[in-house]
Design a protein around this motif. Structure first.
Motif, mmCIF file in Angstrom:
data_model
loop_
_atom_site.group_PDB
_atom_site.id
_atom_site.type_symbol
_atom_site.label_atom_id
_atom_site.label_comp_id
_atom_site.label_asym_id
_atom_site.label_seq_id
_atom_site.Cartn_x
_atom_site.Cartn_y
_atom_site.Cartn_z
ATOM 1 N N LEU A 166 -12.487 -13.906 18.678
ATOM 2 C CA LEU A 166 -11.040 -13.884 18.894
ATOM 3 C C LEU A 166 -10.700 -14.028 20.374
ATOM 4 N N GLY A 167 -11.567 -13.500 21.245
ATOM 5 C CA GLY A 167 -11.356 -13.670 22.688
ATOM 6 C C GLY A 167 -11.375 -15.134 23.096
ATOM 7 N N THR A 168 -12.302 -15.890 22.528
ATOM 8 C CA THR A 168 -12.386 -17.327 22.824
ATOM 9 C C THR A 168 -11.163 -18.064 22.289
ATOM 10 N N LEU A 169 -10.763 -17.750 21.054
ATOM 11 C CA LEU A 169 -9.555 -18.373 20.493
ATOM 12 C C LEU A 169 -8.329 -18.062 21.349
ATOM 13 N N LEU A 170 -8.235 -16.819 21.808
ATOM 14 C CA LEU A 170 -7.110 -16.432 22.664
ATOM 15 C C LEU A 170 -7.115 -17.232 23.969
ATOM 16 N N ALA A 171 -8.275 -17.405 24.563
ATOM 17 C CA ALA A 171 -8.374 -18.159 25.822
ATOM 18 C C ALA A 171 -7.829 -19.573 25.663
ATOM 19 N N PHE A 172 -8.131 -20.189 24.517
ATOM 20 C CA PHE A 172 -7.663 -21.554 24.265
ATOM 21 C C PHE A 172 -6.237 -21.599 23.717
ATOM 22 N N GLY A 173 -5.685 -20.457 23.394
ATOM 23 C CA GLY A 173 -4.312 -20.425 22.896
ATOM 24 C C GLY A 173 -4.198 -20.874 21.463
ATOM 25 N N ALA A 174 -5.160 -20.484 20.631
ATOM 26 C CA ALA A 174 -5.127 -20.827 19.213
ATOM 27 C C ALA A 174 -4.712 -19.599 18.412
#
Length: 147
Positions: A62-70
């Motif tokens: 979820l941290g990675t998705l948040l970084a990309f704004g998904a």
């Protein structure tokens, strides 16, 4: 005095700074998995092995998705709740004394503050520099589910 801040670059910075903490912590948990399980055991986390896996998936995934704004707004709400829960599981300052109590107190309220950042991000949306914005060309605010 009217000051207009550059909304989209600030939202990008907000996402990246919040995600950085999650991704770094998740990576540390993954690469030191046995230590993570031991830590989960000492904090009293339920089912320490499963708790460690969930923490890694949430923090890295979820941290990675948040970084990309998904899926920013719904994930930010989930991460706010996750961060609140981890405050109570991992930073129960009321069970300590002396300097350990103070250290846990700081971490507990740090988690509360980070949750506030996630909620603010959920309300404001990811901004223009995000996957959410790319998928919805009319994007101008928080992610909304279309009917």
């Amino acid at each position: 005095m009217n000051i207009t801040l550059p909304r989209d670059p600030i939202l990008l910075a907000s996402r990246l700074l919040l995600a950085m903490l999650l991704v770094f912590m998740g990576w540390g948990k993954l690469t030191g998995f046995s230590g993570t399980v031991t830590y989960m055991t000492t904090t009293g986390a339920p089912l320490p092995y499963l708790s460690a896996i969930i923490a890694i998936l949430v923090e890295l995934g979820l941290g990675t998705l948040l970084a990309f704004g998904a899926l920013t707004s719904p994930l930010a709400i989930i991460l706010a709740l996750y961060t609140l829960v981890t405050a109570f599981i991992g930073h129960h300052y009321w069970t300590f004394s002396g300097m350990e109590r103070y250290d846990m107190w700081v971490h507990f309220y740090k988690n509360m503050s980070i949750s506030g950042g996630f909620l603010a991000l959920a309300a404001s949306g990811p901004g223009r520099f995000s996957i959410d914005a790319l998928l919805d060309r009319t994007f101008s605010g928080p992610l909304r589910i279309k009917s």
